[in-house]
Structures are given as C-alpha cells and as structure tokens.
Design a protein around this motif. Sequence first.
Motif, mmCIF file in Angstrom:
data_model
loop_
_atom_site.group_PDB
_atom_site.id
_atom_site.type_symbol
_atom_site.label_atom_id
_atom_site.label_comp_id
_atom_site.label_asym_id
_atom_site.label_seq_id
_atom_site.Cartn_x
_atom_site.Cartn_y
_atom_site.Cartn_z
ATOM 1 N N TYR A 144 -49.531 -33.845 -122.534
ATOM 2 C CA TYR A 144 -49.878 -32.486 -122.129
ATOM 3 C C TYR A 144 -51.133 -32.005 -122.852
ATOM 4 C CZ TYR A 144 -49.516 -27.459 -121.449
ATOM 5 O OH TYR A 144 -49.788 -26.159 -121.129
ATOM 6 N N LEU A 145 -51.230 -32.314 -124.160
ATOM 7 C CA LEU A 145 -52.418 -31.934 -124.917
ATOM 8 C C LEU A 145 -53.656 -32.659 -124.395
ATOM 9 C CD1 LEU A 145 -50.955 -31.873 -128.556
ATOM 10 C CD2 LEU A 145 -51.578 -29.918 -127.120
ATOM 11 N N GLU A 146 -53.478 -33.889 -123.968
ATOM 12 C CA GLU A 146 -54.598 -34.647 -123.410
ATOM 13 C C GLU A 146 -55.062 -34.027 -122.082
ATOM 14 O OE1 GLU A 146 -53.417 -39.069 -125.174
ATOM 15 O OE2 GLU A 146 -53.313 -38.657 -123.025
ATOM 16 N N ILE A 147 -54.083 -33.576 -121.285
ATOM 17 C CA ILE A 147 -54.437 -32.915 -120.020
ATOM 18 C C ILE A 147 -55.225 -31.641 -120.290
ATOM 19 C CG2 ILE A 147 -53.489 -31.655 -118.043
ATOM 20 C CD1 ILE A 147 -51.252 -33.691 -117.943
ATOM 21 N N GLU A 148 -54.739 -30.849 -121.256
ATOM 22 C CA GLU A 148 -55.457 -29.618 -121.590
ATOM 23 C C GLU A 148 -56.877 -29.915 -122.048
ATOM 24 O OE1 GLU A 148 -52.464 -26.074 -122.849
ATOM 25 O OE2 GLU A 148 -53.038 -27.489 -124.425
ATOM 26 N N LYS A 149 -57.013 -30.935 -122.868
ATOM 27 C CA LYS A 149 -58.338 -31.298 -123.367
ATOM 28 C C LYS A 149 -59.257 -31.727 -122.236
ATOM 29 C CE LYS A 149 -60.672 -34.571 -126.431
ATOM 30 N NZ LYS A 149 -60.497 -35.723 -127.354
ATOM 31 N N LYS A 150 -58.727 -32.540 -121.327
ATOM 32 C CA LYS A 150 -59.544 -33.021 -120.209
ATOM 33 C C LYS A 150 -59.886 -31.893 -119.240
ATOM 34 C CE LYS A 150 -57.660 -37.686 -120.514
ATOM 35 N NZ LYS A 150 -58.866 -38.204 -121.195
#
Length: 326
Positions: A144-150
């Motif tokens: 989820y954090l990776e999605i937010e970052k992307k």
Amino acid sequence: MNERLREAPCGFISIDRNGYITEVNNTFLEWMGFKQENLIGKHFESLLSTGNKLIFHSYFYPNINLHGYVEELFINLRNQNGEAIPYLMNARHVKQDSIEMIDCIFVQMKKRIDYELELRKTKKQMEEAYIEKNIAFAKLEQIYLEIEKKQIELMEINSGLVEISNTDKLTGIPNRRFFQQKLEEQIGCYHKEQKVFSLLIIDIDHFKKVNDTYGHHIGDMALIKLANILKSQVRPTDIPARFGGEEFTIILPNTDVEEAITISQNMNQKVAQAEWNEIGSLTISLGAATFTKKDTEESIIENADQALYSSKKMGRNRATHYRDLS
C-alpha cells in the motif's frame, strides 16, 4: 536553427507543406537513434506505422489545414531500430519569408506509460494479497505504501503533461482514439459471439464553404450542433465519435445491413430538417458498412469510406451502404 532549440529538452521537427522534413534538432535525433542525413528530406510518414498514418490523415492534416495547429496528439514514432516510441505532439503552421512550414514539438511519454503499467501491476499484487489468506499484514501495508509512493510520482510526472482524454474537446463526444478502442471490441465480440454490427462514416457537405463564408467560429458551432444531433438520435448502445475535422463515425452494435440503411437515412433526414440559424442550412453525406467474417478493422473503415465517397459523387445529402456499390 539556433543553439538553444537544437539542444532543447524536447524533440523538434519542421516539415514543409508536403510533409517532408526540413529541420530536426539534436534532442530528437538522440532519442530516436538517427542522424541528420537519415531524416532531412525524408517524408514524416516514414516514421509512422500503418495505424498511425491513418490517424495522421484523419486528424493531423485536417486540423492543420482547418485551424493551423494541432494540440496534444498521442502518436507512436518508429526509431532507428523500428521500435514504436510514444510521444505527445503539438504542431503549428507558420509562415516565414513567404515560406510555409509546420513546426512540431515532441514530448516523450514512455516514462509516464511505464509508471502507469507499474502502478497497475502493483495494484494487482495488492488484490491478490487480499485473496491469499496466509499473506502477512506487513506485506499488505508495504504494498500500500508503494502504491501511494508511485501515485505521488505519477502525479508529479502528469504535472508536466496534459492528460490524454477519450473525449473530443470541441464537440464533447468521444474522439478517434476512443472510437478505435470500441471498434476493436466490436470486432472481438463478432468473432467470439457472431454479433453483427455496422459502421457509419458521416461527412458534412461543403463544410469548407461554411468556414470560408461565416468563419471558423460559426464552423465550430455547426460541428457542436451536429454532434448534439447525432447524440440525440442514436440508441443507448450506439457509439458516436468525431473521426477528425468535419467527419464523424457511429458504431451500431447488433445492427445488420437493412437496419444500418434505415438508421443512416433517418440520420440524414434529421440533420437536413434541423434549424441552422447561423448558416441557413446544412446537410451530411453518409457511408455505411456491415462487418462480415472477411472484414478487418481497416477494411470496414475503407468500405464505409467508399460508400461515403459514392454519396458525395451522387450529389451529397444522401446515405449509401457498401452493399449497394457492387
């Protein structure tokens, strides 16, 4: 070409009125792997695939000739190795020392597309993670954090680009890009379920005369009104679109030859009977074609276009089906 333009952070090509390349900057050459001698004097269409040539003829040339500019055209160009490279293209017709040319600017789209694909892949991973019962919550949180970052990175990239839309800016109906997607879907449905469909290509009669007589503003108003008439007359499942310039298309799902003829004739009458206060009157010519097992995406467009040409040749303000040409 001055030094700043030669090394500008965007691609630049200048072509003459016949489409031949007269100038190209170093940035574009570096991106595409060409040298000056590979492109100078070559026709711009040598960089295009067959599909992109169709877009170029139906959208780029009509808009350059009609308005003098083209904005936000999404197009793929073939590099030195024949690979398709995505670009966002802006162009403007200019005249200098009595010489007419078309200046074109290219912004790379690959990074944006790669981010979108990576984002989709990451979202799919998260969906799979929810299905798997034994997946750890920590991994879900990390994804989820990776999605937010992307998503943040994608928004930063988008800030320098205009989002590509499926809607024609002037008329508010779907554009050529959306039409092509839906045509591919209809063809796929035909091959899977044998669901017949038809295609109409519509062209405004003597539209150049409208622009020359009343000006481009009134011409644009006529395009908008015609689009509204088409929207009001089609069925909920039909797909009207602006094909380019003064041409429109309508995909007619679950429609055979006879139904296509009836619909196109009714459309012809509705437009001719409408009130055109600014210009007095306006008519359209239509070409219809019904998809068969022998057809392809290119052939049904060509068949409808031939039927349209026949309507024009027979005096305009009429509808012709491709079947009646044989």
